[in-house]
Structure formats: C-alpha cells, structure tokens
Motif scaffolding. Structure first.
Motif, PDB file in Angstrom:
ATOM      1  N   MET A   1      80.272   6.422  34.647  1.00 22.27           N
ATOM      2  CA  MET A   1      80.102   7.584  33.780  1.00 22.27           C
ATOM      3  C   MET A   1      79.258   8.643  34.476  1.00 22.27           C
ATOM      4  O   MET A   1      78.268   8.310  35.091  1.00 22.27           O
ATOM      5  N   SER A   2      79.690   9.878  34.355  1.00 26.94           N
ATOM      6  CA  SER A   2      79.003  10.940  35.066  1.00 26.94           C
ATOM      7  C   SER A   2      78.203  11.797  34.065  1.00 26.94           C
ATOM      8  O   SER A   2      78.732  12.227  33.050  1.00 26.94           O
ATOM      9  N   ILE A  19      69.431  18.850  44.383  1.00 28.67           N
ATOM     10  CA  ILE A  19      70.176  18.051  43.390  1.00 28.67           C
ATOM     11  C   ILE A  19      71.685  18.167  43.661  1.00 28.67           C
ATOM     12  O   ILE A  19      72.400  17.156  43.648  1.00 28.67           O
ATOM     13  N   MET A  20      72.159  19.371  43.954  1.00 29.59           N
ATOM     14  CA  MET A  20      73.599  19.544  44.260  1.00 29.59           C
ATOM     15  C   MET A  20      73.986  18.694  45.472  1.00 29.59           C
ATOM     16  O   MET A  20      75.049  18.075  45.496  1.00 29.59           O
ATOM     17  N   LYS A  27      74.902  10.357  45.359  1.00 30.00           N
ATOM     18  CA  LYS A  27      73.652   9.630  45.095  1.00 30.00           C
ATOM     19  C   LYS A  27      73.197   9.849  43.659  1.00 30.00           C
ATOM     20  O   LYS A  27      72.328   9.155  43.155  1.00 30.00           O
ATOM     21  N   ILE A  28      73.765  10.875  43.025  1.00 31.06           N
ATOM     22  CA  ILE A  28      73.512  11.110  41.596  1.00 31.06           C
ATOM     23  C   ILE A  28      74.861  11.019  40.908  1.00 31.06           C
ATOM     24  O   ILE A  28      75.815  11.702  41.307  1.00 31.06           O
ATOM     25  N   SER A  29      74.902  10.202  39.866  1.00 32.97           N
ATOM     26  CA  SER A  29      76.159  10.061  39.146  1.00 32.97           C
ATOM     27  C   SER A  29      76.214  11.135  38.053  1.00 32.97           C
ATOM     28  O   SER A  29      75.984  10.871  36.877  1.00 32.97           O
ATOM     29  N   ALA A 182      64.606  11.575  40.018  1.00 31.77           N
ATOM     30  CA  ALA A 182      64.470  11.540  38.554  1.00 31.77           C
ATOM     31  C   ALA A 182      65.817  11.813  37.875  1.00 31.77           C
ATOM     32  O   ALA A 182      66.173  11.163  36.890  1.00 31.77           O
ATOM     33  N   VAL A 183      66.574  12.761  38.416  1.00 38.13           N
ATOM     34  CA  VAL A 183      67.894  13.085  37.837  1.00 38.13           C
ATOM     35  C   VAL A 183      68.814  11.865  37.964  1.00 38.13           C
ATOM     36  O   VAL A 183      69.534  11.509  37.023  1.00 38.13           O
TER      37      VAL A 183
END
Ligand code: GRF
Length: 216
Positions: A1-2, A19-20, A27-29, A182-183
């Motif tokens: 899930m994103s 973050i982008m 690395k960030i879903s 954190a994100v």
C-alpha cells in the motif's frame, strides 16, 4: 500500500527533494499527490514540476486573514485525500482549526532539538547560548507552535569553529536523513500519535523521540 502525501513548502524545498528521491528509490512506500506553496517564487515548485508532481500556489498575501488562508488550504488539499501532510519548510503559523483537521497525520521538521529552541533563528541562538550540541527534530503537529510529540531527532556537535552558516549545513544534512526516515515509518504504519505521544512499532517513544547521534 502506498501512502498518499501532500507536501507544504515555502522555500528551497531541499527536504521535499530528499523525500522525492527516497520515493524514487522505493525507500518510502508513498507518493506525493501535490506540493502546495504559499510563495509563488518558491524553488520547491520547480522541484515538484521536474518530478511531474502537481503544484498548488496559494499566496497568503492575497487572503484577508489567517483563518481564511487556512480554510482555502484545506479546500485545496482535501480533494487529494492525503493520508499524510508533510510540512517541509512551510513558513506560516497554522490556525488551531487547521492543525486539528490534520491531527495525527501532519508532521514538521524543525532545525533544533525540540523542545529546546522553538521558533526562528535557532542556529544563532544555539551559538549565542554556547551550546555544545544542536540538531533537528521531526514531530507531529499540534495546535501549539513547534510542539507536538517528537518522532525523531538527529544530534550534531557544535564546535568553536562553527558559525550560523556551518550549522545550517550540518543540520540540513541530517534533516535530509531523518525526514525521509520519519515519512517512511509513517507510510509503513510504524509511527502513530496516540495520547500526545509517538509510538514506534506500538512502543511509546520518550520526549526526544528516536535519537540519531551524528556527533563526530
Ligand atoms: C529547514 O531547515 C527546516 O528545518 C525548516 O525550514 C528549512 C527548510 O528548508 N523548517 P528546505 O526548504 O527544505 O530546503
């Protein structure tokens, strides 16, 4: 899930970029569905456009009051149905109504070791006070300025060679590590705000949040 994310920025957007980049590296879903800026000249807008992310410009100067501006922001943000709002150098004080609307799903980064050094000019104030440590903090946003439970902090040392400029660089390097972290945790459902505290993997964190000690 994103995780569906909306980012609010006012300036250069280097945290937005970090973050982008981590989203691009898987690395960030998550995905950023919009970047909102209150300054039409903010470089964050260029960064978003380059990445193909829709941008929203709402110039706070064209609103009569803070509540009117915040209401317009909510009206612009909510159609994107965000699960997380990321304040990335968003230089506006938010109304309690705005903070309540996104309570538990809005995070901010502050260039100091909260709860110390809330407010502006943190680097100079840290130098003036002769501190030997400094850093940055990601925290959940609550109606009180630079308050709300800490999620993660990075600690850097302050040496006799430091000035406000070297501290900006040192601290920003760490911001670009701990904010994407954190994100990522939020996107994975690992951090939550419960009863004015942050839990990581269901365990309450202490006042500092998770600490990354980057002192040399
Ligand atoms: C960062 O130093 C952050 O701590 C503060 O505003 C600055 C934003 O920088 N809240 P950028 O726009 O992400 O480059």
């Amino acid at each position: 899930m994103s995780c569906n994310i909306v980012v609010l920025a006012s300036g250069s957007g280097s945290n937005l970029q970090a973050i982008m980049d981590q989203i691009a590296d898987n690395k960030i879903s998550g995905r950023i569905s919009a970047v909102l800026c209150n300054r039409p000249e903010a470089y964050a807008l260029e960064r978003a456009k380059k990445a193909g992310i829709p941008t929203i410009v709402l110039d706070h100067k064209s609103f009569d009051s803070r509540p009117a501006f915040d209401k317009a922001m909510i009206e612009a943000i909510d159609p994107h149905k965000p699960e997380l709002i990321v304040l990335a150098g968003f230089m506006r004080i938010l109304t309690p109504e705005f903070c309540e609307h996104y309570l538990g799903r809005m995070i901010n980064i502050h260039p100091a070791l909260l709860p110390s050094y809330k407010g502006l000019n943190t680097h100079q104030r840290v130098l003036d006070a002769g501190e030997s440590v400094h850093g940055c903090t990601v925290h959940f946003v609550t109606p009180d300025l630079d308050d709300g439970p800490n999620i993660i902090q990075a600690v850097v040392d302050v040496t006799s060679e430091d000035n406000a400029e070297t501290l900006v660089n040192k601290v920003q390097q760490q911001e670009h590590i701990i904010y994407p972290q954190a994100v990522a945790w939020f996107a994975e459902g690992r951090i939550k705000m419960i009863d004015q505290r942050t839990t990581l993997d269901e365990k309450p964190l202490g006042e500092t949040g998770y600490v990354v000690d980057s002192r040399t």
